[in-house]
Design an enzyme around this catalytic site. Structure first.
Site, PDB file in Angstrom:
ATOM      1  CB  ALA A  95     -21.366 -63.384  -6.036  1.00  0.00           C
ATOM      2  CB  CYS A 153     -19.212 -48.881   7.584  1.00  0.00           C
ATOM      3  SG  CYS A 153     -20.044 -47.891   8.431  1.00  0.00           S
TER       4      CYS A 153
END
Ligand code: UGA
Length: 444
Positions: free
Chosen positions: A257, A265
């Site tokens: 997280a 990308c």
């Protein structure tokens, strides 16, 4: 293994890593680029970006005579049977993929072809691009050639390992591809131990997008769990640890997280797949949510800073890390960009540090923020420190010194690099992403 002559068209990130690694595997590689300055620098051993191990690999393979650079296409293609297309595929304004460079490269290649070449598309390209390549070449060249889709799964900062020890190699063929072509392509990777998945062009092209958006969805999933954790007083790091222990999810799952994904990308590919799906009449709603959650994470981070410093206008704020992830100087779509903009809107005076990305960051932020080589000098006199990139050196900071230097002992950890209990015991107002009740944290 047979030594093949390979041309790499486009000496950007994917091109250079691919070229240097094929040279390492023993092939004769020429990396081409239209940017003459880039090629001149490469001939001197200077890479255009920072990637651990790449400069030494280039030097080693050039010395062995397996790698060379050229900005002359006829020279690069001379006597070559396999041509990798690794030019850039930027986003259009609407998120779709701009194929200008691919089309231009293929047209140029076609004018030098003699027959029997294998054109391998390695850049991330929309489904159907292999067919487009065939059409472009066929208009200009009447001899025999093949088009193979061999998408790349390089991960910046560990790119060489990702190439030489991949989880899998994808090979997408045209319907009429010959066994000889298949053998040549497989031969290039003969020394690489990885399962090979052979399929058609379209499936190969889709696999690349599916892999990247799957990973982004993992990230947005865990970030949503992190938000829940803050409401119910749970720790997302332990949730992730437990999930990773499930072998169906695995230790390398993208469930760390934080402030969300960035880079060249992920953001580009998710937008592209949304557009690709739209064009064929499928609304890929799931991906809209993945993107939305990702954007929210930056706002969540800034909210935490505001919580610790409610009147942020005019105050010095220190940001540790600017690149989109550690061990790279890549600033493309880095979460830091959005975070800096939001903090600037609130009137904060931003002082930032990064081990290698400052030069690139200057092109984005100019003089609107103050740059520091040394993290302690960025921290000195700040009202709050924000951890943006989890560079290993930030985990080893002298925390007592950090506390002494700060005007207020405030830390917002956007990458969960510290342990909340330890930080609070050390006297910090410490906020992380998804680690326990936010409301219970007392701000001194
Ligand atoms: C990504 C993919 O991981 C590669 O497999 C793929 O080949 C490559 O894109 C590509 O298409 O060329 P990369 O962009 O180098 O590689 O970076 P990642 O390591 O995947 O990280 C991307 C972003 O996700 C970073 O901002 C990182 O901080 C974030 N992230 C990653 C998370 O927030 N949580 C995670 O658990 C993992």
């Amino acid at each position: 293994m047979k030594k093949h002559s390979i041309a790499i068209i486009g000496s950007g990130y994917v091109g250079l890593v691919t070229g240097a690694c094929f040279a390492k595997l023993g092939h004769a590689v020429t990396c081409h680029d239209i940017d003459k300055r880039k090629i001149r620098n490469l001939q001197k051993g200077i890479a255009p970006f920072f990637e651990p191990g790449l400069t030494s690999l280039i030097k080693e393979t050039v010395k062995k005579g397996n790698l060379r650079f050229s900005s002359d296409l006829s020279e690069a293609l001379y006597g070559v049977s396999v041509i990798f297309i690794t030019v850039g595929t930027p986003s259009n304004k609407d998120g779709s993929v701009d194929l200008t460079y691919v089309k231009a490269a293929v047209k140029d290649i076609a004018s030098h072809m003699r027959g029997g070449e294998i054109l391998v598309s390695k850049s991330t390209v929309p489904i159907g691009t292999s067919l487009l390549i065939r059409r472009i070449v066929s208009k200009r060249f009447s001899g025999k050639f093949s088009v193979v889709s061999n998408p790349e799964f390089l991960q910046e900062a560990v790119a060489i390992k990702a190439f030489l020890e991949p989880d899998r190699i994808i090979m997408g063929y045209e319907d009429l591809v010959t066994p000889k072509v298949k053998k040549t392509i497989k031969d290039l990777y003969a020394k690489v131990k990885a399962p090979i998945i052979e399929t058609d062009n379209r499936t190969a092209e889709l696999i690349k997008y599916a892999a990247n958006v799957f990973l982004t969805s993992q990230i947005s999933f865990i970030n949503s769990i992190a938000r829940l954790c803050e409401e119910i007083g749970a720790d997302v790091e332990l949730v992730a640890k437990a999930l990773k222990a499930d072998k169906r999810i695995g230790q390398r799952a993208f469930i760390n997280a934080g402030i969300g994904y960035g880079g060249l990308c992920f953001p580009k590919d998710i937008r592209a797949l949304i557009r690709i799906s739209e064009r064929i009449g499928y609304k890929f709603k799931f991906l809209d949510v993945v993107e939305e959650v990702n954007k929210e994470q930056r706002a969540v981070f800034v909210e935490k800073m505001k919580r610790l410093v409610p009147k942020i206008r005019g105050k010095k704020i220190a940001l540790l890390g600017l690149s989109f992830k550690p061990k790279t100087d890549d600033m493309r779509e880095a979460p830091s960009i959005d975070i800096v903009k939001r903090l600037q809107k609130l009137g904060a005076k931003i002082h930032a540090t990064d081990p290698v990305a400052i030069t690139n960051a200057k092109q984005i932020f100019g003089k609107s923020i103050t740059y520091h080589k040394n993290p302690y000098s960025a921290i000195k006199g700040a009202y709050v420190v924000g951890i943006i990139t989890e560079w290993p050196q930030y985990k080893k900071l002298n925390l007592q010194k950090v506390k002494r230097l700060l005007r207020l002992p405030n830390i917002v950890d956007g990458r969960n690099i510290y342990e909340p209990d330890k930080m609070r015991r050390a006297g910090f107002n410490y906020l992380a992403m998804g680690r326990g009740y936010i409301r219970d944290i007392k701000v001194k």
